[in-house]
Design a protein around this motif. Sequence first.
Motif, short mmCIF file in Angstrom:
data_model
loop_
_atom_site.label_atom_id
_atom_site.label_comp_id
_atom_site.label_asym_id
_atom_site.label_seq_id
_atom_site.Cartn_x
_atom_site.Cartn_y
_atom_site.Cartn_z
N ASN A 141 0.83 -1.21 0.00
CA ASN A 141 0.00 0.00 0.00
C ASN A 141 0.86 1.26 0.00
OD1 ASN A 141 -2.36 -1.46 -0.05
ND2 ASN A 141 -2.69 -1.38 2.15
N LEU B 274 -1.10 4.10 -2.00
CA LEU B 274 -2.47 4.02 -1.51
C LEU B 274 -2.53 4.48 -0.05
CD1 LEU B 274 -3.18 0.49 -2.97
CD2 LEU B 274 -4.29 2.60 -3.72
N PHE C 231 -2.37 -2.16 -10.81
CA PHE C 231 -2.66 -3.05 -9.69
C PHE C 231 -3.40 -4.30 -10.16
CE2 PHE C 231 -2.42 1.19 -7.90
CZ PHE C 231 -1.67 1.00 -6.74
N PHE D 48 -5.17 -7.92 -8.40
CA PHE D 48 -5.60 -8.46 -7.10
C PHE D 48 -5.96 -9.94 -7.20
CE2 PHE D 48 -6.72 -4.00 -7.47
CZ PHE D 48 -6.06 -3.47 -6.37
N ASN E 74 -11.17 -8.19 -9.05
CA ASN E 74 -11.79 -6.86 -8.87
C ASN E 74 -12.27 -6.24 -10.18
OD1 ASN E 74 -10.87 -7.43 -6.33
ND2 ASN E 74 -9.90 -5.46 -5.96
N ASP F 295 -1.12 -8.45 -5.83
CA ASP F 295 -1.34 -8.99 -4.48
C ASP F 295 -1.97 -10.37 -4.59
OD1 ASP F 295 -1.74 -9.42 -1.82
OD2 ASP F 295 -2.80 -7.54 -1.44
P1 ADP Z 1 -7.43 -7.96 0.36
O1 ADP Z 1 -5.95 -8.28 0.28
O2 ADP Z 1 -7.86 -7.39 1.71
O3 ADP Z 1 -8.36 -9.04 -0.12
P2 ADP Z 1 -7.29 -6.55 -2.16
O4 ADP Z 1 -6.25 -7.56 -2.55
O5 ADP Z 1 -8.55 -6.47 -2.93
O6 ADP Z 1 -7.68 -6.72 -0.61
O7 ADP Z 1 -6.65 -5.12 -2.10
C1 ADP Z 1 -5.37 -4.88 -1.55
C2 ADP Z 1 -5.22 -3.40 -1.25
O8 ADP Z 1 -5.44 -2.60 -2.42
C3 ADP Z 1 -6.24 -2.93 -0.22
O9 ADP Z 1 -5.57 -2.20 0.77
C4 ADP Z 1 -7.20 -2.03 -0.96
O10 ADP Z 1 -7.52 -0.87 -0.22
C5 ADP Z 1 -6.46 -1.62 -2.20
N1 ADP Z 1 -7.37 -1.62 -3.38
C6 ADP Z 1 -8.43 -2.42 -3.57
N2 ADP Z 1 -9.03 -2.16 -4.74
C7 ADP Z 1 -8.32 -1.17 -5.35
C8 ADP Z 1 -8.42 -0.48 -6.60
N3 ADP Z 1 -9.37 -0.75 -7.48
N4 ADP Z 1 -7.49 0.45 -6.89
C9 ADP Z 1 -6.52 0.73 -6.03
N5 ADP Z 1 -6.39 0.11 -4.83
C10 ADP Z 1 -7.26 -0.82 -4.47
#
Ligand code: ADP
Length: 233
Positions: free
Chosen positions: A51, A56, A89, A91, A95, A168
């Motif tokens: 982050n 972020l 990013f 995930f 997302n 991530d």
């Molecule tokens: P988690 O690891 O809790 O399941 P994510 O992997 O979805 O959460 O997100 C990791 C981090 O990125 C979180 O701290 C979240 O705030 C941030 N985040 C989530 N969605 C977005 C996005 N669309 N753009 C930028 N940052 C995001």
Amino acid sequence: MPLIEAHELSRVYDLDSGRVTALDRVSLAIETGDLVAVMGPSGSGKSTFMNLIGCLDRPTGGHYRLDGVAVETLSSDGLAELRNRKLGFVFQQFNLLPRVDACANVELPMVYAGIDGRTRKARALAALNRVGLADRAHHRPMQLSGGQQQRVAIARALVNQPRLLLADEPTGALDSRTALEILGLFQDLNREGVTVVIVTHDAEVARHAHRVIRFRDGHLLSDERQEAADART
Ligand code: ADP
Ligand code: ADP
């Protein structure tokens, strides 16, 4: 000049129950072109670190430069602009917006960047083509497999031509064969010059990086270079 330069970077949370040091004076540099895995047990500071380097969140101590820019000097709008321009990013849960097709999902970062519709569409289609999904542009996420959805998410992350891709647990929701395909794609992009940082619990994923950074209790525990396994073989 390194792409990422963290100097004594800290993040402390002040809670009613006391202070939590999520990240404790971490110093490291990541050069352009590297492919880095970030590992460590749950609660060790990986998300906090991501982050911070992803702009972020702001550190409570230390300094951070992204591509030469001292991040602490920027306003919130400045941070958001830097994020949209330099970073992509990816995930674990992809997302994606469920109600619109792959093309519209990939266009989203360009909407924020104020790029006109025609250019957006052309660049989105080129990005989908780059990840091998040219023929899925008008499918919604639900109509795609997990691996295909992650490819759409990677296309979205790439569409503003970021310097740095932050992922991530990008393979955490995928079977091992699909995970390897996604790792192969990250390796291809890395060979084309995109710097990649991947958070993972999975040692098998980390084998595909050139460098493995481990956190424990908010500290940098180790930082090692290795011969990366090739996901394409
Ligand atoms: P988690 O690891 O809790 O399941 P994510 O992997 O979805 O959460 O997100 C990791 C981090 O990125 C979180 O701290 C979240 O705030 C941030 N985040 C989530 N969605 C977005 C996005 N669309 N753009 C930028 N940052 C995001
Ligand atoms: P990891 O990603 O390795 O699981 P995190 O960076 O999420 O670790 O967390 C590191 C530490 O910081 C943990 O002790 C966690 O509980 C704490 N922490 C993370 N986010 C917050 C928050 N928003 N408020 C308070 N404590 C937090």
